[in-house]
Design a protein around this motif. Structure first.
Motif, PDB file in Angstrom:
ATOM      1  N   VAL A  38       0.920  -1.429  -0.308  1.00  0.00           N
ATOM      2  CA  VAL A  38       0.168  -0.294  -0.175  1.00  0.00           C
ATOM      3  C   VAL A  38       0.696   1.719  -0.241  1.00  0.00           C
ATOM      4  CG1 VAL A  38      -1.292   1.795   1.326  1.00  0.00           C
ATOM      5  CG2 VAL A  38      -1.901  -0.989   1.126  1.00  0.00           C
ATOM      6  N   GLU A  39       1.849   1.108   1.096  1.00  0.00           N
ATOM      7  CA  GLU A  39       3.107   2.867   0.679  1.00  0.00           C
ATOM      8  C   GLU A  39       3.814   2.477  -0.695  1.00  0.00           C
ATOM      9  OE1 GLU A  39       5.320   5.325   2.921  1.00  0.00           O
ATOM     10  OE2 GLU A  39       3.234   4.338   3.443  1.00  0.00           O
ATOM     11  N   ASN A  40       3.726   1.446  -1.745  1.00  0.00           N
ATOM     12  CA  ASN A  40       4.911   1.813  -2.570  1.00  0.00           C
ATOM     13  C   ASN A  40       2.861   1.370  -4.022  1.00  0.00           C
ATOM     14  OD1 ASN A  40       7.442   1.840  -2.487  1.00  0.00           O
ATOM     15  ND2 ASN A  40       7.185  -0.304  -1.038  1.00  0.00           N
ATOM     16  N   GLY A  41       1.853   2.476  -3.644  1.00  0.00           N
ATOM     17  CA  GLY A  41       1.073   2.843  -4.749  1.00  0.00           C
ATOM     18  C   GLY A  41       0.314   1.691  -4.654  1.00  0.00           C
ATOM     19  N   TYR A  42       0.053   0.420  -4.503  1.00  0.00           N
ATOM     20  CA  TYR A  42      -0.970  -0.461  -4.905  1.00  0.00           C
ATOM     21  C   TYR A  42      -1.443  -0.262  -4.327  1.00  0.00           C
ATOM     22  CZ  TYR A  42       3.283  -2.535  -7.276  1.00  0.00           C
ATOM     23  OH  TYR A  42       4.626  -3.151  -8.068  1.00  0.00           O
ATOM     24  N   HIS A  43      -3.569  -0.610  -4.959  1.00  0.00           N
ATOM     25  CA  HIS A  43      -4.354  -0.985  -4.256  1.00  0.00           C
ATOM     26  C   HIS A  43      -5.412  -1.783  -4.065  1.00  0.00           C
ATOM     27  CE1 HIS A  43      -5.058   0.163  -8.313  1.00  0.00           C
ATOM     28  NE2 HIS A  43      -6.414  -0.657  -7.737  1.00  0.00           N
ATOM     29  N   ASN A  44      -4.814  -2.919  -5.012  1.00  0.00           N
ATOM     30  CA  ASN A  44      -5.737  -4.414  -5.319  1.00  0.00           C
ATOM     31  C   ASN A  44      -4.885  -5.511  -4.213  1.00  0.00           C
ATOM     32  OD1 ASN A  44      -3.253  -4.050  -6.581  1.00  0.00           O
ATOM     33  ND2 ASN A  44      -4.210  -5.485  -7.660  1.00  0.00           N
ATOM     34  N   VAL A  45      -4.047  -4.703  -3.296  1.00  0.00           N
ATOM     35  CA  VAL A  45      -3.903  -6.174  -1.928  1.00  0.00           C
ATOM     36  C   VAL A  45      -4.627  -6.633  -1.328  1.00  0.00           C
ATOM     37  CG1 VAL A  45      -1.766  -6.456  -0.411  1.00  0.00           C
ATOM     38  CG2 VAL A  45      -0.972  -4.394  -2.874  1.00  0.00           C
ATOM     39  N   ILE A  46      -4.565  -7.804  -0.950  1.00  0.00           N
ATOM     40  CA  ILE A  46      -5.054  -8.026  -0.004  1.00  0.00           C
ATOM     41  C   ILE A  46      -4.542  -8.891   0.964  1.00  0.00           C
ATOM     42  CG2 ILE A  46      -6.841  -9.856   0.263  1.00  0.00           C
ATOM     43  CD1 ILE A  46      -8.304  -6.813  -1.299  1.00  0.00           C
ATOM     44  N   CYS A  47      -4.426  -8.919   2.385  1.00  0.00           N
ATOM     45  CA  CYS A  47      -3.656  -9.474   3.204  1.00  0.00           C
ATOM     46  C   CYS A  47      -4.675 -10.412   4.019  1.00  0.00           C
ATOM     47  CB  CYS A  47      -3.376  -8.317   4.311  1.00  0.00           C
ATOM     48  SG  CYS A  47      -2.172  -9.346   5.734  1.00  0.00           S
ATOM     49  N   ASN A  48      -3.834 -11.506   4.468  1.00  0.00           N
ATOM     50  CA  ASN A  48      -5.113 -13.095   4.083  1.00  0.00           C
ATOM     51  C   ASN A  48      -4.463 -13.452   5.939  1.00  0.00           C
ATOM     52  OD1 ASN A  48      -6.642 -14.977   3.887  1.00  0.00           O
ATOM     53  ND2 ASN A  48      -4.082 -16.135   3.945  1.00  0.00           N
ATOM     54  N   LEU A  49      -3.682 -12.905   6.769  1.00  0.00           N
ATOM     55  CA  LEU A  49      -3.335 -12.855   7.685  1.00  0.00           C
ATOM     56  C   LEU A  49      -2.646 -14.334   8.340  1.00  0.00           C
ATOM     57  CD1 LEU A  49      -5.719 -11.017   9.363  1.00  0.00           C
ATOM     58  CD2 LEU A  49      -3.584 -10.209   9.383  1.00  0.00           C
ATOM     59  N   GLY A  50      -1.414 -14.649   7.611  1.00  0.00           N
ATOM     60  CA  GLY A  50      -1.412 -16.405   6.907  1.00  0.00           C
ATOM     61  C   GLY A  50      -1.212 -17.271   5.895  1.00  0.00           C
ATOM     62  N   THR A  51      -0.996 -18.118   6.040  1.00  0.00           N
ATOM     63  CA  THR A  51      -0.507 -18.855   4.574  1.00  0.00           C
ATOM     64  C   THR A  51      -2.267 -19.834   4.460  1.00  0.00           C
ATOM     65  OG1 THR A  51       0.675 -20.308   5.995  1.00  0.00           O
ATOM     66  CG2 THR A  51       1.222 -19.221   4.841  1.00  0.00           C
ATOM     67  N   ALA A  52      -3.331 -19.882   5.763  1.00  0.00           N
ATOM     68  CA  ALA A  52      -4.165 -21.070   5.148  1.00  0.00           C
ATOM     69  C   ALA A  52      -5.590 -19.941   4.369  1.00  0.00           C
ATOM     70  CB  ALA A  52      -4.591 -21.594   7.298  1.00  0.00           C
ATOM     71  N   LEU A  53      -6.130 -20.232   3.091  1.00  0.00           N
ATOM     72  CA  LEU A  53      -6.939 -20.017   2.969  1.00  0.00           C
ATOM     73  C   LEU A  53      -8.069 -21.351   2.142  1.00  0.00           C
ATOM     74  CD1 LEU A  53      -7.983 -17.869   1.132  1.00  0.00           C
ATOM     75  CD2 LEU A  53      -6.799 -17.849  -0.878  1.00  0.00           C
ATOM     76  N   LYS A  64     -14.264 -20.648   1.524  1.00  0.00           N
ATOM     77  CA  LYS A  64     -15.063 -19.684   1.841  1.00  0.00           C
ATOM     78  C   LYS A  64     -13.557 -18.574   1.267  1.00  0.00           C
ATOM     79  CE  LYS A  64     -18.154 -18.928   5.482  1.00  0.00           C
ATOM     80  NZ  LYS A  64     -18.418 -19.017   7.145  1.00  0.00           N
ATOM     81  N   ARG A  65     -13.176 -18.459   2.211  1.00  0.00           N
ATOM     82  CA  ARG A  65     -12.867 -17.482   2.037  1.00  0.00           C
ATOM     83  C   ARG A  65     -12.556 -16.560   1.191  1.00  0.00           C
ATOM     84  NH1 ARG A  65     -10.154 -14.696   5.894  1.00  0.00           N
ATOM     85  NH2 ARG A  65      -7.953 -14.714   5.603  1.00  0.00           N
ATOM     86  N   ALA A  66     -11.784 -17.738   0.111  1.00  0.00           N
ATOM     87  CA  ALA A  66     -11.213 -17.597  -1.368  1.00  0.00           C
ATOM     88  C   ALA A  66     -12.706 -17.187  -2.122  1.00  0.00           C
ATOM     89  CB  ALA A  66     -10.817 -18.480  -1.484  1.00  0.00           C
ATOM     90  N   TYR A  67     -13.914 -17.222  -1.810  1.00  0.00           N
ATOM     91  CA  TYR A  67     -14.477 -17.272  -2.617  1.00  0.00           C
ATOM     92  C   TYR A  67     -14.904 -16.143  -3.037  1.00  0.00           C
ATOM     93  CZ  TYR A  67     -19.702 -18.388  -4.922  1.00  0.00           C
ATOM     94  OH  TYR A  67     -19.957 -18.355  -6.294  1.00  0.00           O
ATOM     95  N   LYS A  68     -14.206 -14.730  -2.571  1.00  0.00           N
ATOM     96  CA  LYS A  68     -14.701 -13.599  -2.506  1.00  0.00           C
ATOM     97  C   LYS A  68     -13.424 -13.608  -4.057  1.00  0.00           C
ATOM     98  CE  LYS A  68     -15.390 -11.513   1.828  1.00  0.00           C
ATOM     99  NZ  LYS A  68     -15.283 -10.281   2.203  1.00  0.00           N
ATOM    100  N   PHE A  69     -12.864 -14.442  -4.585  1.00  0.00           N
ATOM    101  CA  PHE A  69     -11.548 -13.878  -5.338  1.00  0.00           C
ATOM    102  C   PHE A  69     -12.378 -14.785  -6.909  1.00  0.00           C
ATOM    103  CE2 PHE A  69      -8.747 -13.536  -2.103  1.00  0.00           C
ATOM    104  CZ  PHE A  69      -8.820 -12.228  -2.433  1.00  0.00           C
TER     105      PHE A  69
END
Length: 195
Positions: free
Chosen positions: A131-146, A149-154
């Motif tokens: 975000v600091e470097n200008g990216y607006h399309n970043v999503i933080c997963n808070l860990g590696t587990a995906l 249900k969580r992924a369905y937004k993608f």
């Protein structure tokens, strides 16, 4: 001399006055100036500006009576959950480097109908750096587990998976790739360069 309050745009005395809570186990006494110095050093080491921290609603917990004393708290916007990153060394405060609120984790960042490409990262400071470097399309997963249900937004979106280069990151990338394929997203694994 530049003070922490100049860099982080927060009035620490106001924060100290507003915070209350049950006492926790502090291993060694620490002065307010030392607290500010440790917080300042963490922020400088990550290269994150006051503006980016404010955008992420970062709250440094400075009251020694608070349960998250010595952490920077990042509240999620949608469900009241949070992630917190410890900025005080272990000799002052017990606790893990990262603490998450109880219950389901949320993403940091927003998946919208309009945006088709996303960068999926593991940690809150990975998110803030992009975000600091200008990216607006970043999503933080808070860990590696995906999970699905969580992924369905993608669904039907392109997701660049950018996890750490450690073993957990490697495993997480492979699992995230598989999950994203199942929900008809287009996953692309990115590897951070090694030094």
């Amino acid at each position: 001399e530049t003070k922490m309050t100049d860099n982080f745009n927060l009035n620490f005395l106001d924060l100290l006055a507003q915070q209350t809570g049950a006492s926790i186990g502090i291993k060694e006494e620490i002065s307010d100036e030392e607290i500010r110095t440790h917080l300042h050093n963490l922020i400088l080491s990550k290269g994150i500006s006051a503006n980016t921290l404010s955008t992420a609603c970062a709250i440094p917990i400075l009251d020694k009576k608070e349960s998250l004393f010595g952490y920077i708290k990042f509240p999620a916007r949608d469900n009241g959950s949070y992630v917190a990153r410890k900025f005080l060394p272990d000799e002052y405060v017990k606790g893990e480097k990262y603490m998450n609120s109880a219950g389901d984790k949320t993403y940091f960042g927003e998946v919208t109908e309009e945006e088709q490409d996303y960068i999926l990262v593991e940690g809150i400071f990975d998110y803030l750096s992009l975000v600091e470097n200008g990216y607006h399309n970043v999503i933080c997963n808070l860990g590696t587990a995906l999970d699905a249900k969580r992924a369905y937004k993608f669904k039907e979106k392109t997701v660049f998976i950018l996890f750490d280069n450690d073993f957990a990151g490697y495993e997480g990338k492979e699992k995230a790739y598989s999950v994203l394929r199942k929900i008809k997203a287009t996953p692309i694994i990115l590897d951070l360069p090694t030094r």
